[in-house]
Design a protein around this motif. Structure first.
Motif, PDB file in Angstrom:
ATOM      1  N   PRO A  64      34.729  39.619  39.115  1.00 24.01           N
ATOM      2  CA  PRO A  64      35.684  38.813  38.346  1.00 24.01           C
ATOM      3  C   PRO A  64      36.931  38.501  39.168  1.00 24.01           C
ATOM      4  O   PRO A  64      37.328  39.281  40.020  1.00 24.01           O
ATOM      5  N   HIS A  65      37.493  37.355  38.904  1.00 19.30           N
ATOM      6  CA  HIS A  65      38.708  36.942  39.607  1.00 19.30           C
ATOM      7  C   HIS A  65      39.675  36.309  38.622  1.00 19.30           C
ATOM      8  O   HIS A  65      39.298  35.935  37.506  1.00 19.30           O
ATOM      9  N   CYS A  99      44.744  36.711  43.263  1.00 15.43           N
ATOM     10  CA  CYS A  99      43.846  37.283  42.253  1.00 15.43           C
ATOM     11  C   CYS A  99      44.335  38.690  41.929  1.00 15.43           C
ATOM     12  O   CYS A  99      44.550  39.496  42.832  1.00 15.43           O
ATOM     13  N   TYR A 101      42.868  41.146  40.728  1.00 13.84           N
ATOM     14  CA  TYR A 101      41.929  42.218  41.077  1.00 13.84           C
ATOM     15  C   TYR A 101      41.802  42.398  42.581  1.00 13.84           C
ATOM     16  O   TYR A 101      41.403  43.468  43.047  1.00 13.84           O
ATOM     17  N   HIS A 102      42.070  41.336  43.300  1.00 13.43           N
ATOM     18  CA  HIS A 102      41.924  41.375  44.760  1.00 13.43           C
ATOM     19  C   HIS A 102      43.150  40.707  45.378  1.00 13.43           C
ATOM     20  O   HIS A 102      43.084  39.536  45.769  1.00 13.43           O
ATOM     21  N   MET A 105      43.396  38.084  48.078  1.00 13.34           N
ATOM     22  CA  MET A 105      42.990  36.687  47.848  1.00 13.34           C
ATOM     23  C   MET A 105      44.247  35.865  47.554  1.00 13.34           C
ATOM     24  O   MET A 105      44.862  36.016  46.503  1.00 13.34           O
TER      25      MET A 105
END
Ligand SMILES: [Cu+2]
Length: 113
Positions: A64-65, A99, A101-102, A105
């Motif tokens: 997921p992003h 993002c 979650y990341h 990114m």
């Protein structure tokens, strides 16, 4: 007998047809942009947009992003695999996003007027 001479001044009316500087209201139709999230990258990661344009983020990863402003002023929802979301560009969307979650990114929206 005195004659009065009346000078008749004829004023030549100069019709100045100056080219009025083009005040053409350039009606810009809002454009649509697609950003793909693939292999943990926003593609393209830098995009020129205008206020009123729309952007659709499509997640092609399994993970997921989100697309979330660095200053948290705007965000998409969590986008799962093959999910997409469309947002309309507003002034505060100018700048960097990432993002949640990341955080590695990273991407950027450049608003051109
Ligand atoms: Cu992500």
């Amino acid at each position: 007998m005195q004659r009065r001479h009346f000078l008749q001044t004829s004023v030549a009316a100069l019709a100045v047809t100056g080219s009025s500087s083009a005040i053409h209201a350039t009606t810009k139709t809002p454009a649509h942009h697609d950003i793909t999230i693939s292999r943990f990258k926003f593609v393209p990661d830098t995009l020129d947009v205008r206020i009123g344009d729309t952007i659709t983020w499509l997640n092609k990863d399994i993970a997921p992003h989100t697309a979330t402003a660095n200053d948290d002023s705007w965000t998409t929802d969590e986008l799962g695999k093959k999910q997409s979301q469309t947002l309309t560009i507003t002034t505060e969307m100018s700048g960097k996003y990432y993002c949640v979650y990341h955080p590695h990114m990273k991407a950027k929206l450049i608003i051109t007027s």
